[in-house]
Write a protein that holds these residues in place. Structure first.
Motif, PDB file in Angstrom:
ATOM      1  N   ILE A 200     -12.923  -4.863   6.038  1.00 51.29           N
ATOM      2  CA  ILE A 200     -11.818  -5.805   6.176  1.00 51.29           C
ATOM      3  C   ILE A 200     -12.390  -7.143   6.637  1.00 51.29           C
ATOM      4  O   ILE A 200     -13.125  -7.197   7.623  1.00 51.29           O
TER       5      ILE A 200
ATOM      6  N   SER B 184      -9.965  -7.837   0.421  1.00 55.79           N
ATOM      7  CA  SER B 184     -10.150  -6.770   1.415  1.00 55.79           C
ATOM      8  C   SER B 184      -8.833  -6.048   1.681  1.00 55.79           C
ATOM      9  O   SER B 184      -8.828  -4.857   1.972  1.00 55.79           O
ATOM     10  N   TYR B 185      -7.713  -6.748   1.562  1.00 56.71           N
ATOM     11  CA  TYR B 185      -6.413  -6.091   1.718  1.00 56.71           C
ATOM     12  C   TYR B 185      -6.156  -5.146   0.546  1.00 56.71           C
ATOM     13  O   TYR B 185      -5.616  -4.053   0.735  1.00 56.71           O
TER      14      TYR B 185
ATOM     15  N   HIS C  80      -5.571  -1.015   0.829  1.00 56.68           N
ATOM     16  CA  HIS C  80      -4.535  -0.234   0.138  1.00 56.68           C
ATOM     17  C   HIS C  80      -5.166   0.873  -0.709  1.00 56.68           C
ATOM     18  O   HIS C  80      -4.728   2.017  -0.685  1.00 56.68           O
TER      19      HIS C  80
ATOM     20  N   GLU D  13      -3.872  -7.587  11.124  1.00 55.73           N
ATOM     21  CA  GLU D  13      -4.053  -7.583   9.670  1.00 55.73           C
ATOM     22  C   GLU D  13      -3.733  -6.214   9.083  1.00 55.73           C
ATOM     23  O   GLU D  13      -3.026  -6.117   8.080  1.00 55.73           O
ATOM     24  N   ILE D  14      -4.246  -5.164   9.702  1.00 54.17           N
ATOM     25  CA  ILE D  14      -3.991  -3.809   9.194  1.00 54.17           C
ATOM     26  C   ILE D  14      -2.503  -3.499   9.269  1.00 54.17           C
ATOM     27  O   ILE D  14      -1.928  -2.953   8.327  1.00 54.17           O
TER      28      ILE D  14
ATOM     29  N   VAL E  86      -0.704  -5.430   6.484  1.00 53.79           N
ATOM     30  CA  VAL E  86      -1.001  -4.927   5.141  1.00 53.79           C
ATOM     31  C   VAL E  86      -0.370  -3.560   4.896  1.00 53.79           C
ATOM     32  O   VAL E  86       0.234  -3.327   3.848  1.00 53.79           O
TER      33      VAL E  86
END
Length: 155
Positions: free
Chosen positions: A14, A20-21, A25, A73-74, A77
C-alpha cells in the motif's frame, strides 16, 4: 509480521496510489477464495534520516502519522464490511525490501503499478519490477482502474 505457522497469507503493498488500492481490493478478493489472510504492508522513511539534506524530524511522530494514514486508507478502501482478516504493517525503510521480506512464505505478493497516462501505463514501476524479480513467491501487479487516471489536457 508473520501470521501463525501454516496459515495462508497474501501480502499487499500500500502506497496511497489508486493502483495500490486496486491491489488491496484484488488481494482481499483472492484471499477470500483461497482461505487466506491479508497483510497490508506500507513503508515510510524519515525525511533527512540519511545525509544532511533536511532538518531533523521526530521519527516516532512520523511513524505514528504513517500508521494512522495506513489505517485510514485501508478503512476508506475496504470499508468495515470485508470478511477477510487484514493485518496492517508499517515498516520504516525501503519499500522493495519491506515487501520482499514480508512476502517470504506467503502465497502471493500483490502490488500496484503506478504508471500514469498513455505509454507510461505500459511500463512497470521500479517497486513492482523489483518485487517481480526478487520475491520468493508469485507476484501480481495491478494497474489502477482506468477512471482513476486523469488523461485530460488543459486547453
Amino acid at each position: 509480521m508473520r501470521a501463525e505457522a501454516g496459515s495462508k497469507r497474501v501480502v499487499v503493498g500500500i502506497d496511497g496510489s489508486p493502483a495500490s488500492y486496486a491491489a488491496l481490493h484484488w488481494a482481499v478478493d483472492y484471499a477470500r477464495m483461497a482461505g487466506a489472510g491479508v497483510e497490508a504492508v506500507a513503508a515510510y522513511d524519515v525525511t533527512g534520516a540519511i545525509g544532511w539534506s533536511a532538518p531533523a524530524m521526530d521519527a516516532a511522530l512520523n511513524a505514528e502519522e504513517a500508521k494512522r494514514t495506513l489505517s485510514a486508507e485501508i478503512g476508506d478502501v475496504l470499508g468495515t464490511l470485508h470478511d477477510v482478516p487484514v493485518e496492517e504493517h508499517m515498516v520504516r525503510g525501503n519499500a522493495v525490501q519491506a515487501l520482499i521480506t514480508a512476502a517470504e512464505g506467503a502465497e502471493l505478493l500483490v502490488v500496484g503499478n503506478r504508471g500514469r497516462g498513455g505509454f507510461a501505463r505500459l511500463l512497470l514501476g521500479s517497486v513492482s519490477q523489483q518485487c517481480a524479480l526478487h520475491a520468493s513467491c508469485p507476484v501480481v501487479i495491478l494497474r489502477a482502474p482506468e477512471d482513476s487516471h486523469d488523461d485530460t489536457v488543459a486547453a
